[in-house]
Design an enzyme around this catalytic site. Structure first.
Site, short mmCIF file in Angstrom:
data_model
loop_
_atom_site.label_atom_id
_atom_site.label_comp_id
_atom_site.label_asym_id
_atom_site.label_seq_id
_atom_site.Cartn_x
_atom_site.Cartn_y
_atom_site.Cartn_z
N TYR A 32 43.65 32.85 65.07
CA TYR A 32 43.99 32.52 63.68
C TYR A 32 44.91 31.29 63.65
CZ TYR A 32 45.82 33.11 58.92
OH TYR A 32 46.18 32.91 57.60
N SER A 42 48.40 27.83 57.10
CA SER A 42 49.32 28.97 57.28
C SER A 42 50.50 28.53 58.14
CB SER A 42 48.58 30.11 57.99
OG SER A 42 49.50 31.09 58.43
N1 NAP Z 1 48.17 36.52 52.84
C1 NAP Z 1 48.89 35.80 53.67
O1 NAP Z 1 49.95 36.24 54.14
C2 NAP Z 1 48.45 34.40 54.06
C3 NAP Z 1 49.37 33.59 54.71
C4 NAP Z 1 48.99 32.32 55.09
C5 NAP Z 1 47.73 31.85 54.79
N2 NAP Z 1 46.85 32.67 54.15
C6 NAP Z 1 45.52 32.13 53.90
O2 NAP Z 1 45.23 32.24 52.53
C7 NAP Z 1 43.81 32.33 52.34
C8 NAP Z 1 43.51 33.51 51.42
O3 NAP Z 1 43.92 34.71 52.04
P1 NAP Z 1 44.38 36.00 51.23
O4 NAP Z 1 45.70 36.40 51.73
O5 NAP Z 1 44.18 35.78 49.78
O6 NAP Z 1 43.34 37.04 51.82
P2 NAP Z 1 42.20 37.94 51.13
O7 NAP Z 1 42.71 38.62 49.93
O8 NAP Z 1 41.64 38.72 52.25
O9 NAP Z 1 41.15 36.85 50.64
C9 NAP Z 1 40.33 36.14 51.51
C10 NAP Z 1 39.25 35.48 50.68
O10 NAP Z 1 38.42 34.71 51.56
C11 NAP Z 1 37.09 35.03 51.25
N3 NAP Z 1 36.24 34.84 52.43
C12 NAP Z 1 36.38 35.37 53.66
N4 NAP Z 1 35.36 35.00 54.45
C13 NAP Z 1 34.55 34.23 53.67
C14 NAP Z 1 33.33 33.56 53.89
N5 NAP Z 1 32.70 33.61 55.08
N6 NAP Z 1 32.79 32.85 52.87
C15 NAP Z 1 33.40 32.79 51.67
N7 NAP Z 1 34.55 33.41 51.40
C16 NAP Z 1 35.11 34.12 52.39
C17 NAP Z 1 37.09 36.47 50.77
O11 NAP Z 1 35.98 36.70 49.92
P3 NAP Z 1 34.64 37.50 50.30
O12 NAP Z 1 35.01 38.56 51.28
O13 NAP Z 1 34.20 38.03 48.97
O14 NAP Z 1 33.72 36.46 50.83
C18 NAP Z 1 38.37 36.49 49.96
O15 NAP Z 1 38.12 36.03 48.65
C19 NAP Z 1 43.21 32.48 53.74
O16 NAP Z 1 42.73 31.23 54.18
C20 NAP Z 1 44.41 32.89 54.58
O17 NAP Z 1 44.26 32.53 55.94
C21 NAP Z 1 47.17 33.94 53.78
#
Ligand code: NAP
Length: 255
Positions: free
Chosen positions: A161, A148
């Site tokens: 985070y 991130s």
């Molecule tokens: N959205 C943003 O602005 C942003 C920016 C920078 C980086 N990111 C990174 O991108 C990645 C995806 O985030 P997103 O925005 O797509 O968020 P999201 O829609 O909340 O998705 C998060 C995913 O992680 C899974 N997850 C969480 N805890 C887990 C665990 N213990 N074991 C297995 N799976 C787990 C969730 O699935 P389950 O709950 O079904 O397990 C879900 O599929 C993350 O690493 C986040 O830090 C996001």
């Protein structure tokens, strides 16, 4: 090799953690479109099953795999299940599962911080290690760690985070260093604010955040397609240890 062939993932197997929603779910579709058989891994089995049914309807080879990255014992069985269902070893890992936790540093709760590190850092470590061992045995592979911009620049309320993502960037570089000779490339992407469920945590802060993004818009999961295809495919064959920022310029400026 034509440009299309260079970016093709035909015959490859991709494993995507955190594929039940948001970025992971979207990228599973992108990798499938590029020709990969895809394993969608996360905790929420119902969401994975729905996604796999849709991908299968569209003619893609896909499977759902139950995985809690914070539970070390669930990692190897998830890879075994994916390889069994898809009939081959994992060539591409999108190490994407993650959670966010917004609170002032002094107010952060140790139990929540521990859960965040267990997911974002230790979880990524364990999943990356399992993939790397299997890829190294076969002599090839590509790992993409989803970090991130919060791992690159200080962001208020995101102490744990940001620390987890900064550590993941460091981990990516050492993985790249140690695995290059084994034919495994490891890179990281740093998304900015991408509109997913996770982004809901920033509700009410949109106006202030937009002012910090030179392109003046939040990203969408589709904005990551080019980066992921480059790093996953042969087009990125000489790229390892890189950090690719995909943030509309957000991390460039301090004011
Ligand atoms: N959205 C943003 O602005 C942003 C920016 C920078 C980086 N990111 C990174 O991108 C990645 C995806 O985030 P997103 O925005 O797509 O968020 P999201 O829609 O909340 O998705 C998060 C995913 O992680 C899974 N997850 C969480 N805890 C887990 C665990 N213990 N074991 C297995 N799976 C787990 C969730 O699935 P389950 O709950 O079904 O397990 C879900 O599929 C993350 O690493 C986040 O830090 C996001």
């Amino acid at each position: 090799m034509s440009t299309a062939e260079m970016f093709s993932l035909k015959g490859k197997v991709a494993f995507i953690s955190g594929a039940s929603s948001g970025i992971g779910l979207h990228l599973a579709g992108v990798l499938a479109e590029a020709g990969a058989a895809v394993a969608l891994a996360a905790r929420r089995r119902d969401k994975l099953d729905t996604a796999v049914a849709e991908l299968s309807r569209d003619g893609h080879k896909a499977c759902a795999v139950q995985l809690d990255v914070a539970d070390a014992a669930s990692v190897a069985p998830a890879f075994d299940a994916a390889e069994k269902a898809l009939g081959a070893g994992v060539d591409v890992l999108v190490n994407n599962a993650g959670v966010v936790y917004l609170k002032r540093f002094v107010d952060q709760d140790p139990a929540e911080v521990a859960q965040l590190f267990a997911t974002n850092l230790q979880g990524a470590f364990l999943v990356g290690q399992e993939a790397a061992r299997r890829m190294a045995r076969r002599g090839s592979g590509a790992i993409i760690n989803v970090a991130s911009v919060a791992g690159l620049r200080a962001a208020g309320f995101l102490s744990s985070y940001g620390a987890s993502k900064a550590a993941l960037l460091s981990l990516s570089q050492v993985m790249a260093l140690e695995l290059a000779a084994k034919g495994v490339r490891v890179n990281a992407i740093c998304p900015g604010n991408i509109e997913t469920d996770m982004h809901g945590a920033f509700s009410g802060m949109e106006e202030a955040l937009l002012k910090r993004i030179p392109q003046r818009r939040f990203g969408k999961p589709e904005d990551l397609d080019g980066a992921i295809l480059l790093l996953a495919s042969d087009a990125g064959r000489y790229i390892t240890g890189a950090t690719l920022t995909v943030d509309g310029g957000q991390s460039l400026s301090w004011m």
